[in-house]
Design an enzyme around this catalytic site. Sequence first.
Site, PDB file in Angstrom:
ATOM      1  N   GLU A   4       0.828  -1.213   0.000  1.00 48.95           N
ATOM      2  CA  GLU A   4       0.000   0.000   0.000  1.00 48.95           C
ATOM      3  C   GLU A   4       0.859   1.258   0.000  1.00 48.95           C
ATOM      4  OE1 GLU A   4      -3.058   0.039  -0.536  1.00 48.95           O
ATOM      5  OE2 GLU A   4      -3.901  -1.878   0.093  1.00 48.95           O
ATOM      6  N   ASP A  34      -4.348  -9.657  -8.613  1.00 54.40           N
ATOM      7  CA  ASP A  34      -4.740  -8.738  -9.682  1.00 54.40           C
ATOM      8  C   ASP A  34      -3.605  -7.914 -10.282  1.00 54.40           C
ATOM      9  OD1 ASP A  34      -4.523  -7.415  -7.280  1.00 54.40           O
ATOM     10  OD2 ASP A  34      -6.468  -6.431  -7.366  1.00 54.40           O
ATOM     11  N   GLU A  39     -18.490  -6.184  -2.566  1.00 57.07           N
ATOM     12  CA  GLU A  39     -17.120  -6.676  -2.442  1.00 57.07           C
ATOM     13  C   GLU A  39     -16.982  -8.081  -2.998  1.00 57.07           C
ATOM     14  OE1 GLU A  39     -13.777  -5.037  -0.449  1.00 57.07           O
ATOM     15  OE2 GLU A  39     -14.796  -4.538  -2.312  1.00 57.07           O
ATOM     16  N   GLU A  56     -12.311   0.387  -9.691  1.00 59.80           N
ATOM     17  CA  GLU A  56     -11.886  -0.502 -10.778  1.00 59.80           C
ATOM     18  C   GLU A  56     -12.892  -0.576 -11.916  1.00 59.80           C
ATOM     19  OE1 GLU A  56      -9.341  -1.299  -7.421  1.00 59.80           O
ATOM     20  OE2 GLU A  56     -11.530  -1.225  -7.566  1.00 59.80           O
ATOM     21  N   THR A 107      -1.183   1.151 -10.856  1.00 58.13           N
ATOM     22  CA  THR A 107      -2.410   0.519 -10.357  1.00 58.13           C
ATOM     23  C   THR A 107      -3.220   1.468  -9.496  1.00 58.13           C
ATOM     24  OG1 THR A 107      -3.252  -1.523  -9.364  1.00 58.13           O
ATOM     25  CG2 THR A 107      -1.418  -0.431  -8.229  1.00 58.13           C
TER      26      THR A 107
END
Length: 935
Positions: A149, A296, A390, A408, A494
Amino acid sequence: MSGAAGCQGGGGGGERGHRWRRPWKLLALGLLSASSVLAAAPGAGAMSKEEKRRLGNQVLEMFDHAYSNYMEHAYPADELMPLTCRGRVRGQEPSRGDVDDALGKFSLTLIDTLDTLVVLNKTKEFEEAVKKVIKDVNLDNDIVVSVFETNIRVLGGLLGGHSVAIMLKEKGEYMQWYNGELLHMAKELGYKLLPAFNTTSGLPYPRVNLKFGVRHPEARTGTETDTCTACAGTLILEFAALSRFTGTSIFEEYARKALDFIWEKRQRSSNLVGVTINIHTGDWVRKDSGVGAGIDSYYEYLLKAYVLLGDDSFLERFNTHYDAIMRYISQPPLLLDVHIHKPMLNARTWMDSLLAFFPGLQVLKGDIRPAIETHEMLYQVIKKHNFLPEAFTTDFRVHWAQHPLRPEFAESTYFLYKATGDPYYLEVGKTLIENLNKYARVPCGFAAMKDVRTGSHEDRMDSFFLAEMFKYLYLLFADKEDMIFDIEDYIFTTEAHLLPLWLSTTNQTISKKNTTTEYTELDDSNFDWTCPNTQILFPNDPMFAQSIREPLKNVVDKSCPRGISRAEESLGSGPKPPLRARDFMASNPEHLEILKKMGVSLIHLKDGRVQLVQHAVQAASSLDAEDGLRFMQEMIELSSQQQKEQQLPPRAVQIVSHPFFGRVVLTAGPAQFGMDLSKHKAGTRGFVATIKPYNGCSEITNPEAVKEKIALMQRGQCMFAEKARNIQKAGAIGGIVIDDNEGSSSDTAPLFQMAGDGKNTDDITIPMLFLFNKEGNIILDAIREYEAVEVLLSDKAKDRDLEVENMDQKLSENDSHKQNAEEATSASQDVGAVSEEPEEGESSDVTDPDSLSPANADSDSVSISNQDSYVPGTDEAGAPEPACTRGDNQPQEQKTEAESNSKVNWDNKVQPMESILADWNEDIEAFEMMEKDEL
């Protein structure tokens, strides 16, 4: 996740067709210029320039609302808490577990938002924000943070800010004082992350202490053994950019080493990677594989590393993985997790929302058809639930009900529009904007959805909402002339941070030895359409995208996909498909024979139930054993589903008065007695009033304040049913019990339902709901500030379109509000009772008289061993109801009529609550068995 603006190449000639040494030079003719390729689809109609500009301006206004509230109420904290209008400071709020690892006391949201300000043409605000970051942000904090993160949000945010800062400085109007300060901070942070890579494998530890590193005695980290694939494989863009900006090669070297190790440890027969890997041994800890959470951005960064760095090995690896994804995981329009050793076997029957990035990545790859299919499926789920849950099941019901405002899907919408030029995607973007404003917007920003079924909120606004969501939505509606720079000169990370493509030719200190082909024999067809020529993809066919979408239009509402595996398809018209758990009947001899073939035994219990046990070694074949394993997994889920059928779903407390107008929705626990709000769609609406005594355990002494109002009371000292009877006798139309445990919150505690007192409770006719302390204080604070506070108790938050449209009118009717306030003075005069302690000698909850039943109460235990699967308590009389029926949805005619009613507001326009039966718990035991029972 986000892709490069696009890249264009030849149609297929030359060695491996689309591999270029210098791809950055071809990007200017890429996907962003494809909007003229497809004409408007018939029936959709091209969106007018005025409408596009209006929506773009609306995105700007929404961003201002979120950003200004963060700066006013939260900065310099990491995140804004939009319901309580304050900053989230780590250590001062109840821990949210791993979610808090993103917080490092470094003004996360501001750093994450820097380059968004420039994309949205807010250059003055950007200049001010950069000065604040340079002046205020401290990276040398004694705090443990997530390497992943911190890399994508903070390091990426600093590099993105530096990229646009030097661009603006070159243009000559802004940032003339800038001297690389953000880059210096990025380099400092890069060095603080490097200790995490001190492993023999090169895979980083998942966490690092910003001040003390990893192995230092005071670091409080370094004992972890596992990390997710995405966590270790999503570093190359930021670390390579840092190396090339600064000329310090060590960052790119470490990121490359981690990627090399993951590639080497892939499962060789399937070319898939698992979700979790041991950072020391390289053993796969979780062997399920998909394109969603945990994996991902690993795939994303392989392709983008090729685009940014021009290294063929990254492209070869990506295409090898992509071939495996399309062979095993992609079951259009679904993307289902499989086992890396047994890729023909689905590992779970639900999908997580993070896979919504994948259509956007497929656009960059050039595989448009499956991108359109998956995107359309996701859009249908959104139209059903307003947001993407989710996680949701293969028959499109809610599995995990939260939605933390993830970007996304907006990202994939943006890239599909740029690839196809189809105005349909502009309408999709418009829906996203409307839903955000209608359901997530609150006075102090935008609040994450705690439950998409009820519309309740969570006191959370993640930094990625500002970093990504508004960037993609604005770019979707912006024309080239609306931008102050050329977006095609950059690739998105990302986290949607901008890195300039010219980095590919700068400080190339890394040798580009092609290590891929020594591991696998590659098929040239894997490389078709990588960074394609859009003119070849869309040969002047205006119906292309629409023709792909059309069969999926009703897939969510009218279809119940069986999710037949590739193994089943290979059986053709010969043997029957395997028995599904939902079809099983214990009294059917044919079904019992099928169970025996799958190695499943049926045991009759004395209480009339049947018990199922699987012995894989007793199956007729390995394929039958796999069918049996899947059958047992389905039975586990159905068993859990039957348990939940007997429980009550969460309820909603919606603040509908000025200035909230329904925009704040709190998650409430239901009661096992009183009015069933699910059967009264209008709910109960009224002003709130605190009662005397505040615990509600004796006769109410201020009935004049409570009559025709919703009573607020504190938990403790007597049974919930006794409180309900006392306030009902005083004339209350409903009640809200607020937890007396200071700091308790539905964010961190499991939801409860209020149990009765063991007696007949038919005499209680009013609705009763339970709020944790934090949510209850939101109402109490509102009373202190606005005096007259009106709420709606319901099973699901109601639409507030007309309420919002009439907001100005309501504000102008202030005198009316004052009159209401006078009539409801008693609603606020006893607020001080909240802090009152029980009298000396009393206990607020010595024997826990308020009997609470968990809303997710444990079901019958399910035990799964190495080879034996067990499912208890299956009804012998017959199979459970099918997981998806036409009855799940409101008839279309009824829905249309409701939506066309001009008077519909709070009490109408509400579809039946989505079945909570779909909210299944993840079956960890099933995964454990699958892992141990490897081929």
